[in-house]
Design a protein around this motif. Sequence first.
Motif, PDB file in Angstrom:
ATOM      1  N   ASN A  24      -9.368 -28.388  21.999  1.00 22.16           N
ATOM      2  CA  ASN A  24      -8.975 -29.479  21.035  1.00 22.16           C
ATOM      3  C   ASN A  24      -8.347 -28.859  19.824  1.00 22.16           C
ATOM      4  O   ASN A  24      -8.332 -29.789  18.734  1.00 22.16           O
ATOM      5  N   ASP A  25      -8.327 -27.633  19.460  1.00 22.59           N
ATOM      6  CA  ASP A  25      -7.640 -27.320  18.627  1.00 22.59           C
ATOM      7  C   ASP A  25      -6.230 -27.834  18.324  1.00 22.59           C
ATOM      8  O   ASP A  25      -5.563 -27.206  19.244  1.00 22.59           O
ATOM      9  N   TYR A  26      -5.776 -27.833  17.187  1.00 16.80           N
ATOM     10  CA  TYR A  26      -4.343 -27.745  16.660  1.00 16.80           C
ATOM     11  C   TYR A  26      -4.205 -26.524  15.842  1.00 16.80           C
ATOM     12  O   TYR A  26      -4.862 -25.952  15.229  1.00 16.80           O
ATOM     13  N   GLY A  28      -7.940 -25.436  13.538  1.00 17.56           N
ATOM     14  CA  GLY A  28      -9.069 -26.387  13.225  1.00 17.56           C
ATOM     15  C   GLY A  28      -9.715 -27.100  14.537  1.00 17.56           C
ATOM     16  O   GLY A  28      -8.702 -27.649  15.294  1.00 17.56           O
ATOM     17  N   GLY A  29     -10.773 -27.265  14.513  1.00 12.47           N
ATOM     18  CA  GLY A  29     -11.410 -27.887  15.727  1.00 12.47           C
ATOM     19  C   GLY A  29     -11.747 -29.391  15.310  1.00 12.47           C
ATOM     20  O   GLY A  29     -12.164 -29.678  14.235  1.00 12.47           O
ATOM     21  N   ARG A  30     -12.056 -30.172  16.197  1.00 14.15           N
ATOM     22  CA  ARG A  30     -12.569 -31.405  15.648  1.00 14.15           C
ATOM     23  C   ARG A  30     -14.176 -31.239  15.777  1.00 14.15           C
ATOM     24  O   ARG A  30     -14.757 -30.906  16.860  1.00 14.15           O
ATOM     25  N   ASP A  32     -14.675 -30.911   8.672  1.00 11.80           N
ATOM     26  CA  ASP A  32     -13.343 -30.613   9.203  1.00 11.80           C
ATOM     27  C   ASP A  32     -12.583 -29.599   8.145  1.00 11.80           C
ATOM     28  O   ASP A  32     -11.355 -29.509   8.012  1.00 11.80           O
ATOM     29  N   LYS A  33     -13.315 -28.590   7.959  1.00  9.91           N
ATOM     30  CA  LYS A  33     -13.072 -27.887   6.872  1.00  9.91           C
ATOM     31  C   LYS A  33     -11.973 -26.785   7.342  1.00  9.91           C
ATOM     32  O   LYS A  33     -11.802 -26.529   8.779  1.00  9.91           O
ATOM     33  N   LEU A  34     -10.928 -26.435   6.741  1.00 12.10           N
ATOM     34  CA  LEU A  34      -9.857 -25.590   7.225  1.00 12.10           C
ATOM     35  C   LEU A  34     -10.420 -24.095   6.661  1.00 12.10           C
ATOM     36  O   LEU A  34     -10.801 -23.969   5.812  1.00 12.10           O
TER      37      LEU A  34
END
Lengths: 112, 115
Positions: free
Chosen positions: A30-32, A91-93, A98-100
């Motif tokens: 689920n990572d973008y 980044g993952g859910r 939700d840190k980068l």
Amino acid sequence: LAKTTQPISMDSYEGQEVNITCSHNNIATNDYITWYQQFPSQGPRFIIQGYKTKVTNEVASLFIPADRKSSTLSLPRVSLSDTAVYYCLVGGRDFNTDKLIFGTGTRLQVFP
Amino acid sequence: GAGVSQSPSNKVTEKGKDVELRCDPISGHTALYWYRQSLGQGLEFLIYFQGNSAPDKSGLPSDRFSAERTGGSVSTLTIQRTQQEDSAVYLCASSLASFSKNIQYFGAGTRLSVL
């Protein structure tokens, strides 16, 4: 969160196409993949984001192969103003955070 | 405002003093983040807010660092008894919501110099 690896620096000349590749072997389903640009004395600025295949906007293109273990940011016909640091982030859910995670980025120097 | 606003833009302080850094996120953004960037380095995550709560404080380097957010808007990062190693640019970012596809919008940062 997936760790990313990208070249420390790259040089180019005005008018050339620049391709910056980032590896992210541990990317999750689920990572973008997101790229940011940072000029001196400024905060990072969003450039482009993708999940798979190819994404294009007015600034850049992002190529992501089927296995998603790497991605390539393509800047067409760079100019002097494209001199900046480019960060690849994955980044993952996570429902708690939700840190980068920023690496050291790729410092692109464009010469006349 | 149109973007994320941080103040002051520059802060010079003496070792041992307390400092407060302020962040005004983009209106309507529920998520707010603080990062630190040392000279020539990448960004280091400090803390994340969703609304007024901070689900992730894992990046705060010591108990001298604290942050709060009120009204789901303005956030303040406080550093007590500053040390020279605290010198860095402190960046704030905000985003519409907290999920994988979010885009974070950054302010210009506060450059902190501890003498």
